[in-house]
Design a protein around this motif. Structure first.
Motif, mmCIF file in Angstrom:
data_model
loop_
_atom_site.group_PDB
_atom_site.id
_atom_site.type_symbol
_atom_site.label_atom_id
_atom_site.label_comp_id
_atom_site.label_asym_id
_atom_site.label_seq_id
_atom_site.Cartn_x
_atom_site.Cartn_y
_atom_site.Cartn_z
ATOM 1 N N UNK A 1 0.854 -1.198 0.000
ATOM 2 C CA UNK A 1 0.000 0.000 0.000
ATOM 3 C C UNK A 1 0.885 1.242 0.000
ATOM 4 N N UNK A 2 2.000 1.181 0.721
ATOM 5 C CA UNK A 2 2.936 2.303 0.700
ATOM 6 C C UNK A 2 3.563 2.478 -0.683
ATOM 7 N N UNK A 3 3.885 1.363 -1.337
ATOM 8 C CA UNK A 3 4.415 1.437 -2.700
ATOM 9 C C UNK A 3 3.367 2.049 -3.633
ATOM 10 N N UNK A 4 2.111 1.618 -3.462
ATOM 11 C CA UNK A 4 1.017 2.204 -4.248
ATOM 12 C C UNK A 4 0.872 3.688 -3.955
ATOM 13 N N UNK A 5 1.110 4.070 -2.719
ATOM 14 C CA UNK A 5 1.053 5.481 -2.323
ATOM 15 C C UNK A 5 2.062 6.306 -3.114
ATOM 16 N N UNK A 6 3.291 5.812 -3.218
ATOM 17 C CA UNK A 6 4.317 6.527 -3.977
ATOM 18 C C UNK A 6 3.948 6.593 -5.456
ATOM 19 N N UNK A 7 3.516 5.476 -6.030
ATOM 20 C CA UNK A 7 3.186 5.444 -7.458
ATOM 21 C C UNK A 7 1.944 6.274 -7.770
ATOM 22 N N UNK A 8 0.988 6.299 -6.856
ATOM 23 C CA UNK A 8 -0.277 6.977 -7.109
ATOM 24 C C UNK A 8 -0.195 8.485 -7.158
ATOM 25 N N UNK A 9 0.911 9.052 -6.679
ATOM 26 C CA UNK A 9 1.068 10.507 -6.717
ATOM 27 C C UNK A 9 1.724 10.997 -7.999
ATOM 28 N N UNK A 10 2.085 10.092 -8.854
ATOM 29 C CA UNK A 10 2.818 10.472 -10.051
ATOM 30 C C UNK A 10 1.877 10.864 -11.185
ATOM 31 N N UNK A 11 2.375 11.662 -12.118
ATOM 32 C CA UNK A 11 1.566 12.084 -13.269
ATOM 33 C C UNK A 11 1.541 11.025 -14.365
ATOM 34 N N UNK A 12 2.563 10.182 -14.436
ATOM 35 C CA UNK A 12 2.652 9.182 -15.492
ATOM 36 C C UNK A 12 1.544 8.140 -15.341
ATOM 37 N N UNK B 1 0.333 5.259 -12.234
ATOM 38 C CA UNK B 1 -0.986 5.258 -11.604
ATOM 39 C C UNK B 1 -1.646 3.877 -11.729
ATOM 40 N N UNK B 2 -1.493 3.252 -12.875
ATOM 41 C CA UNK B 2 -2.077 1.924 -13.057
ATOM 42 C C UNK B 2 -1.386 0.898 -12.159
ATOM 43 N N UNK B 3 -0.075 1.002 -12.035
ATOM 44 C CA UNK B 3 0.649 0.106 -11.139
ATOM 45 C C UNK B 3 0.216 0.324 -9.689
ATOM 46 N N UNK B 4 -0.090 1.557 -9.328
ATOM 47 C CA UNK B 4 -0.563 1.860 -7.982
ATOM 48 C C UNK B 4 -1.840 1.088 -7.670
ATOM 49 N N UNK B 5 -2.775 1.097 -8.601
ATOM 50 C CA UNK B 5 -4.037 0.385 -8.390
ATOM 51 C C UNK B 5 -3.822 -1.118 -8.316
ATOM 52 N N UNK B 6 -2.890 -1.620 -9.107
ATOM 53 C CA UNK B 6 -2.603 -3.048 -9.084
ATOM 54 C C UNK B 6 -1.985 -3.461 -7.747
ATOM 55 N N UNK B 7 -1.091 -2.641 -7.219
ATOM 56 C CA UNK B 7 -0.445 -2.959 -5.942
ATOM 57 C C UNK B 7 -1.448 -3.037 -4.804
ATOM 58 N N UNK B 8 -2.567 -2.305 -4.922
ATOM 59 C CA UNK B 8 -3.586 -2.287 -3.877
ATOM 60 C C UNK B 8 -4.525 -3.490 -3.929
ATOM 61 N N UNK B 9 -4.456 -4.267 -4.997
ATOM 62 C CA UNK B 9 -5.393 -5.383 -5.157
ATOM 63 C C UNK B 9 -5.202 -6.436 -4.075
#
Length: 370
Positions: free
Chosen positions: A111-122, A126-134
């Protein structure tokens, strides 16, 4: 070092194989809450900041991005391996629950990794962020954290900001229910502005939950329904780990109101900070939370220490244990919180007396996120 975390289930299996001691199926909690605090104690804190002259180069260095990208294949490979162990039936109850706890540590840090990825513009990040939360079934975090928590942080209106005097065990149900409701409300309003139906494929909350259902269904089909209780347990433990971190990050801190009724802009003084070197390396610098909230688009490798930010007495791993023990937490943290506000309790975000309500306030709409 952060990429060692998703390998914890394999480490546990190797230790059990080498020693024959089934206690090592609990290697994840032992690693996170015993070894990491000891490493922090030995190595101490590092308050140095990256020189401004190299920040732009650091931001663009793709090495740091791949450190977050690679967490995901390791995360899901270890989850599949854990399911194979649970379905094999040779672990026993003690070993099975221990492996679930170890896998829960992986889910929480994911979830922390998703947190870092989810703040990015790319878009890919963002898609990887959602996958990490699954894995943790906490996909609505992507919506609520970016567009709810970052706007309302350190105010009574934020379900993810704990209040002075509020125990973690009281905070946990409040933040889980409040964050879920906030995410749904935020997504409904976003879709209404775009002229789309709430119950549709465009709903990021629904699509995130559907992804978790798909992952759990695929694993249950491949390995049998016997793995489902352990999948749910590791997800619950991962959520508990995340919310433990949320509890300590803004405990009792409060943004002041401006004359127009809005809250002041977020500054480093509105988040608790920690410079413990080892735990920062394992958590993608999450403990430099003050700079993250003041500058949410800044990548983790360039986050800075600010003297104005209140400092935690230890790293997150030790502070989480403290948070689970409310009397000890209050004894340690309440004096630090009051010292931050010069002894004035009225300036803190504290629990109101029964029947007393906080006056609603508008948050600053100029805050923008990636």
């Amino acid at each position: 070092m952060a990429l060692a975390v998703p390998t914890l289930p394999w480490q546990a299996g190797a230790l059990v194989h080498l020693t024959g001691a089934t206690v090592f199926w609990w290697w994840g909690p032992l690693f996170a809450f015993v070894l990491v605090p000891l490493f922090d104690l030995v190595t101490g804190a590092d308050g140095k900041n990256p020189p401004e002259a190299v920040v732009e180069r650091l931001e663009g260095d793709r090495y740091y991005r791949w450190c977050t990208y690679l967490y995901l294949p390791l995360q899901f490979a270890s989850l599949v391996w854990a399911c194979a162990q649970w379905s094999g039936g040779g672990l026993g109850a003690f070993g099975s629950f221990g492996l679930a706890a170890t896998t829960g540590v992986v889910a929480g840090v994911a979830i922390n990794t998703a947190h870092e990825l989810g703040h990015r513009r790319e878009q890919v990040e963002r898609r990887l962020s959602r996958l990490a939360l699954a894995q943790s079934c906490y996909g609505h975090f992507y919506v609520e954290h970016n567009h709810g928590h970052h706007v309302r942080v350190a105010t009574p209106e934020d379900p993810a900001s704990s209040q002075m005097g509020e125990s973690f065990w009281a905070f946990l149900p409040r933040t889980v229910v409040g964050s879920l409701g906030s995410a749904w409300s935020l997504e409904r309003r976003r879709l209404q502005r775009r002229g789309r139906r709430t119950w549709s494929r465009h709903n990021d909350v629904l699509s995130a939950w559907a992804l978790s259902v798909a992952v759990f269904a695929a694993l249950s089909t491949a390995f049998g329904l016997v793995v489902l209780p352990y999948l749910l347990l590791q997800a619950a433990l991962g959520i508990c780990l995340l919310e433990s971190v949320n509890y300590l990050e803004h405990y009792g801190l409060l943004r002041r109101r401006r004359p127009d009724g809005r809250y002041e802009r977020v500054a480093p003084r509105h988040s608790w900070n920690s410079n413990n070197a080892v735990s920062n390396l394992f958590l993608f610098q999450l403990q430099r939370h003050s700079d993250h909230h003041a500058n949410p688009l800044r990548r983790y490798q360039t986050l800075r220490h600010f003297d104005e930010a209140p400092q935690l007495p230890a790293g997150y791993a030790a502070m989480i244990i403290l948070a689970w023990l409310p009397p000890l937490w209050r004894r340690v943290m309440n004096p630090r919180l009051l010292a931050h506000y010069g002894g004035d309790r009225s300036q803190t975000n504290h629990k109101k007396a029964r029947g007393q309500r906080s006056e609603p306030a508008r948050t600053d709409p100029t805050i923008t996120l990636g």
